[in-house]
Design a protein around this motif. Structure first.
Motif, PDB file in Angstrom:
ATOM      1  N   GLY A 175       0.819  -1.207   0.000  1.00  0.00           N
ATOM      2  CA  GLY A 175       0.000   0.000   0.000  1.00  0.00           C
ATOM      3  C   GLY A 175       0.847   1.250   0.000  1.00  0.00           C
ATOM      4  O   GLY A 175       2.034   1.230  -0.287  1.00  0.00           O
ATOM      5  N   GLU A 176       0.181   2.354   0.313  1.00  0.00           N
ATOM      6  CA  GLU A 176       0.847   3.650   0.335  1.00  0.00           C
ATOM      7  C   GLU A 176       1.880   3.719   1.449  1.00  0.00           C
ATOM      8  O   GLU A 176       1.654   3.238   2.546  1.00  0.00           O
ATOM      9  CB  GLU A 176      -0.178   4.773   0.518  1.00  0.00           C
ATOM     10  N   TRP A 177       2.971   4.356   1.151  1.00  0.00           N
ATOM     11  CA  TRP A 177       4.044   4.549   2.109  1.00  0.00           C
ATOM     12  C   TRP A 177       4.252   6.052   2.213  1.00  0.00           C
ATOM     13  O   TRP A 177       4.854   6.667   1.355  1.00  0.00           O
ATOM     14  CB  TRP A 177       5.275   3.839   1.605  1.00  0.00           C
ATOM     15  N   ASN A 178       3.697   6.657   3.220  1.00  0.00           N
ATOM     16  CA  ASN A 178       3.712   8.106   3.339  1.00  0.00           C
ATOM     17  C   ASN A 178       4.685   8.570   4.411  1.00  0.00           C
ATOM     18  O   ASN A 178       4.832   7.945   5.447  1.00  0.00           O
ATOM     19  CB  ASN A 178       2.311   8.619   3.675  1.00  0.00           C
ATOM     20  N   ALA A 179       5.287   9.700   4.140  1.00  0.00           N
ATOM     21  CA  ALA A 179       6.155  10.332   5.130  1.00  0.00           C
ATOM     22  C   ALA A 179       5.312  10.962   6.222  1.00  0.00           C
ATOM     23  O   ALA A 179       4.100  11.082   6.091  1.00  0.00           O
ATOM     24  CB  ALA A 179       7.011  11.398   4.454  1.00  0.00           C
ATOM     25  N   MET A 180       5.951  11.359   7.297  1.00  0.00           N
ATOM     26  CA  MET A 180       5.309  12.050   8.415  1.00  0.00           C
ATOM     27  C   MET A 180       4.198  11.201   9.037  1.00  0.00           C
ATOM     28  O   MET A 180       3.207  11.708   9.535  1.00  0.00           O
ATOM     29  CB  MET A 180       4.750  13.410   7.970  1.00  0.00           C
ATOM     30  N   ASP A 181       4.372   9.879   9.038  1.00  0.00           N
ATOM     31  CA  ASP A 181       3.342   8.960   9.521  1.00  0.00           C
ATOM     32  C   ASP A 181       3.882   8.165  10.705  1.00  0.00           C
ATOM     33  O   ASP A 181       4.584   7.169  10.531  1.00  0.00           O
ATOM     34  CB  ASP A 181       2.926   8.020   8.389  1.00  0.00           C
ATOM     35  N   VAL A 202       6.242  20.015   0.679  1.00  0.00           N
ATOM     36  CA  VAL A 202       7.556  19.389   0.774  1.00  0.00           C
ATOM     37  C   VAL A 202       7.556  18.139  -0.102  1.00  0.00           C
ATOM     38  O   VAL A 202       6.615  17.342  -0.051  1.00  0.00           O
ATOM     39  CB  VAL A 202       7.889  19.004   2.236  1.00  0.00           C
ATOM     40  N   THR A 203       8.606  17.984  -0.909  1.00  0.00           N
ATOM     41  CA  THR A 203       8.788  16.777  -1.700  1.00  0.00           C
ATOM     42  C   THR A 203      10.157  16.200  -1.376  1.00  0.00           C
ATOM     43  O   THR A 203      11.164  16.895  -1.489  1.00  0.00           O
ATOM     44  CB  THR A 203       8.697  17.055  -3.216  1.00  0.00           C
ATOM     45  N   VAL A 204      10.159  14.944  -0.948  1.00  0.00           N
ATOM     46  CA  VAL A 204      11.404  14.237  -0.660  1.00  0.00           C
ATOM     47  C   VAL A 204      11.498  13.070  -1.632  1.00  0.00           C
ATOM     48  O   VAL A 204      10.561  12.279  -1.759  1.00  0.00           O
ATOM     49  CB  VAL A 204      11.439  13.735   0.796  1.00  0.00           C
ATOM     50  N   THR A 260      13.953   1.501  -5.838  1.00  0.00           N
ATOM     51  CA  THR A 260      15.051   2.339  -6.302  1.00  0.00           C
ATOM     52  C   THR A 260      14.725   3.833  -6.253  1.00  0.00           C
ATOM     53  O   THR A 260      15.617   4.642  -6.190  1.00  0.00           O
ATOM     54  CB  THR A 260      15.459   1.961  -7.735  1.00  0.00           C
ATOM     55  N   LYS A 261      13.447   4.195  -6.275  1.00  0.00           N
ATOM     56  CA  LYS A 261      13.095   5.605  -6.174  1.00  0.00           C
ATOM     57  C   LYS A 261      11.766   5.709  -5.445  1.00  0.00           C
ATOM     58  O   LYS A 261      10.782   5.116  -5.835  1.00  0.00           O
ATOM     59  CB  LYS A 261      12.982   6.239  -7.553  1.00  0.00           C
ATOM     60  N   LYS A 262      11.757   6.460  -4.365  1.00  0.00           N
ATOM     61  CA  LYS A 262      10.547   6.663  -3.592  1.00  0.00           C
ATOM     62  C   LYS A 262      10.370   8.153  -3.392  1.00  0.00           C
ATOM     63  O   LYS A 262      11.305   8.851  -3.000  1.00  0.00           O
ATOM     64  CB  LYS A 262      10.653   5.950  -2.231  1.00  0.00           C
ATOM     65  N   VAL A 263       9.170   8.657  -3.700  1.00  0.00           N
ATOM     66  CA  VAL A 263       8.886  10.085  -3.604  1.00  0.00           C
ATOM     67  C   VAL A 263       7.756  10.307  -2.605  1.00  0.00           C
ATOM     68  O   VAL A 263       6.718   9.644  -2.681  1.00  0.00           O
ATOM     69  CB  VAL A 263       8.485  10.667  -4.979  1.00  0.00           C
ATOM     70  N   HIS A 264       7.966  11.208  -1.667  1.00  0.00           N
ATOM     71  CA  HIS A 264       6.946  11.636  -0.709  1.00  0.00           C
ATOM     72  C   HIS A 264       6.646  13.103  -0.992  1.00  0.00           C
ATOM     73  O   HIS A 264       7.567  13.924  -1.027  1.00  0.00           O
ATOM     74  CB  HIS A 264       7.451  11.542   0.734  1.00  0.00           C
ATOM     75  N   THR A 265       5.378  13.449  -1.174  1.00  0.00           N
ATOM     76  CA  THR A 265       4.969  14.849  -1.280  1.00  0.00           C
ATOM     77  C   THR A 265       3.843  15.074  -0.282  1.00  0.00           C
ATOM     78  O   THR A 265       2.892  14.293  -0.237  1.00  0.00           O
ATOM     79  CB  THR A 265       4.497  15.195  -2.701  1.00  0.00           C
ATOM     80  N   TYR A 266       3.948  16.113   0.510  1.00  0.00           N
ATOM     81  CA  TYR A 266       2.953  16.374   1.541  1.00  0.00           C
ATOM     82  C   TYR A 266       2.948  17.862   1.870  1.00  0.00           C
ATOM     83  O   TYR A 266       3.873  18.600   1.518  1.00  0.00           O
ATOM     84  CB  TYR A 266       3.232  15.543   2.801  1.00  0.00           C
TER      85      TYR A 266
END
Length: 168
Positions: free
Chosen positions: A5-11, A61-63, A86-92
């Motif tokens: 599933g989704e893998w979100n930052a700040m969680d 913020v985009t990481v 290989t590439k993971k992007v978090h935008t929040y």
């Protein structure tokens, strides 16, 4: 354990602990003491110049991680799967609520990490569609399971130096 599933930052709900103990001859009078350990590493980015830039707008913020991540962990053996993402992007969106302190966490993430793992990532912070900060963390940053790795510095007002610390 497999990430799905989704893998979100700040969680903070991604924080987890595990422990395994073999017990022979267990009875109701037995006591078992377990030491819990995080299979995840926690990476945190803290800016020390938040108050200098405190306004009513929110930040976007985009990481983007530029190194692979592990997606599996065997809770019984304590072994991690190979790093495969290989590439993971978090935008929040990070709400800008002014507080008395100039230190503010602008990014945090939990992920499976062995004791010899490293990460690299890029971070772009925007306000009203314009770049406020653009940082490339190109030097390998050591991350370990059960540890918090913190990158701290003046990241919103153009500071280019930051420190890295690690703690349990």
């Amino acid at each position: 354990v497999t990430l799905k599933g989704e893998w979100n930052a700040m969680d903070e709900t991604r924080d987890a602990y595990t422990a395994v103990e073999s017990v022979l001859n267990f009875n109701s009078a037995s006591t078992i003491s377990l030491s819990l350990r995080r299979p995840n590493a926690k990476l945190r980015v803290v800016t020390t110049d938040w108050a200098d830039d405190a306004v009513d707008e929110a930040y976007e913020v985009t990481v983007t991680y530029t190194t692979p991540h592990r997606t599996t962990f065997n809770a019984l053996t304590g072994q991690f799967g190979d790093a495969t993402i290989t590439k993971k992007v978090h935008t929040y969106t990070l709400s800008n609520v002014y507080n008395e302190s100039s230190d503010r966490t602008i990014f945090s993430d939990y992920f499976f990490a062995d004791d010899n793992d490293n990460v690299k990532f890029d971070m772009v912070v925007k306000k009203n569609g314009s770049d406020v900060a653009n940082h490339q963390f190109n030097t390998e940053i050591s991350v370990k399971s059960n540890y918090l790795t913190t990158i701290k510095g003046k990241l919103l007002t153009g500071g280019s130096s930051s420190s890295v610390s690690q703690e349990l």
